[in-house]
Design a protein around this motif. Sequence first.
Motif, short mmCIF file in Angstrom:
data_model
loop_
_atom_site.label_atom_id
_atom_site.label_comp_id
_atom_site.label_asym_id
_atom_site.label_seq_id
_atom_site.Cartn_x
_atom_site.Cartn_y
_atom_site.Cartn_z
N LEU A 133 0.83 -1.20 0.00
CA LEU A 133 0.00 0.00 0.00
C LEU A 133 0.87 1.26 0.00
N GLU A 134 1.93 1.24 0.80
CA GLU A 134 2.83 2.39 0.84
C GLU A 134 3.49 2.60 -0.52
N ARG A 135 3.89 1.50 -1.18
CA ARG A 135 4.48 1.60 -2.52
C ARG A 135 3.48 2.17 -3.51
N ALA A 136 2.19 1.90 -3.28
CA ALA A 136 1.14 2.40 -4.17
C ALA A 136 0.75 3.84 -3.82
N GLY A 137 1.38 4.42 -2.80
CA GLY A 137 1.09 5.80 -2.42
C GLY A 137 -0.12 5.97 -1.52
N VAL A 138 -0.55 4.91 -0.87
CA VAL A 138 -1.72 4.96 0.00
C VAL A 138 -1.29 5.31 1.42
N ASP A 139 -2.00 6.23 2.02
CA ASP A 139 -1.78 6.59 3.42
C ASP A 139 -2.52 5.56 4.28
N ALA A 140 -1.77 4.65 4.90
CA ALA A 140 -2.37 3.56 5.66
C ALA A 140 -3.20 4.05 6.83
N ASP A 141 -2.78 5.13 7.47
CA ASP A 141 -3.54 5.66 8.60
C ASP A 141 -4.90 6.21 8.15
N ALA A 142 -4.90 6.92 7.05
CA ALA A 142 -6.16 7.44 6.52
C ALA A 142 -7.07 6.29 6.08
N LEU A 143 -6.48 5.27 5.46
CA LEU A 143 -7.26 4.10 5.06
C LEU A 143 -7.84 3.40 6.28
N ARG A 144 -7.07 3.30 7.34
CA ARG A 144 -7.55 2.67 8.58
C ARG A 144 -8.76 3.43 9.13
N ARG A 145 -8.69 4.74 9.13
CA ARG A 145 -9.82 5.54 9.61
C ARG A 145 -11.07 5.30 8.75
N THR A 146 -10.88 5.22 7.44
CA THR A 146 -12.02 4.94 6.55
C THR A 146 -12.59 3.55 6.82
N ALA A 147 -11.72 2.57 7.00
CA ALA A 147 -12.17 1.20 7.27
C ALA A 147 -12.92 1.14 8.61
N GLU A 148 -12.47 1.88 9.59
CA GLU A 148 -13.17 1.92 10.88
C GLU A 148 -14.56 2.54 10.73
N ARG A 149 -14.64 3.58 9.91
CA ARG A 149 -15.96 4.20 9.66
C ARG A 149 -16.90 3.19 8.99
N ILE A 150 -16.38 2.44 8.03
CA ILE A 150 -17.19 1.43 7.35
C ILE A 150 -17.61 0.33 8.32
N ALA A 151 -16.68 -0.05 9.20
CA ALA A 151 -16.97 -1.13 10.16
C ALA A 151 -18.07 -0.75 11.15
N ARG A 152 -18.30 0.53 11.31
CA ARG A 152 -19.35 0.99 12.23
C ARG A 152 -20.75 0.90 11.61
N THR A 153 -20.85 0.63 10.33
CA THR A 153 -22.16 0.58 9.67
C THR A 153 -22.97 -0.59 10.22
N PRO A 154 -24.29 -0.58 10.04
CA PRO A 154 -25.13 -1.63 10.59
C PRO A 154 -24.68 -3.03 10.17
N ASP A 155 -24.89 -3.97 11.09
CA ASP A 155 -24.47 -5.36 10.90
C ASP A 155 -25.42 -6.09 9.97
N ARG A 156 -24.93 -6.34 8.76
CA ARG A 156 -25.71 -7.15 7.81
C ARG A 156 -24.72 -7.89 6.92
N PRO A 157 -24.86 -9.21 6.85
CA PRO A 157 -23.94 -9.96 6.01
C PRO A 157 -24.17 -9.67 4.55
N ARG A 158 -23.06 -9.62 3.79
CA ARG A 158 -23.14 -9.37 2.35
C ARG A 158 -22.72 -10.61 1.61
#
Length: 158
Positions: A133-158
């Motif tokens: 991810l770092e080689r691809a220019g992705v900010d891992a900390d910012a991605l982590r924050r986004t993933a945490e926001r997504i993880a807070r969404t209502p519990d429904r299996p996809r």
Amino acid sequence: MFERFSGDARRTVVQAQHEARGLGHGRIGTVHLLLGLLDPGDEPPTAPAARALREHGATTDTVRRAAREGAPAPGRHPRPGRLFGTHIPFSKRAKKALELSLREALRFDRRWIDGAHILLGVLRTDGTAVWALERAGVDADALRRTAERIARTPDRPR
């Protein structure tokens, strides 16, 4: 453990196995889980973790390229016959990432493990996937924050 995985998370693990096999790697590592998250099989991606990765600049091509550069050469695998069998084992870090995905789901009081939880587990292991991810220019900390926001969404299996 996989009985708690949503359809999205199961597809991720199956795709990770395909990615490891396609790259000629003898184990499923964190970078393969990351590639599995990036390629949910639909364009544009509908899986929240795949969308988050793309929003932060991670693409299948850039991560796959980094995986090729950062992993041992396929010909050096000690047991090449295992590459084409029905099962490719998980690396220690990938196992740890999947264990952490369960912890992440529990942390957000979710019954199901989905792609966002796998992404958080992968990010917490700080292995080859984070390097890619770092080689691809992705900010891992910012991605982590986004993933945490997504993880807070209502519990429904996809």
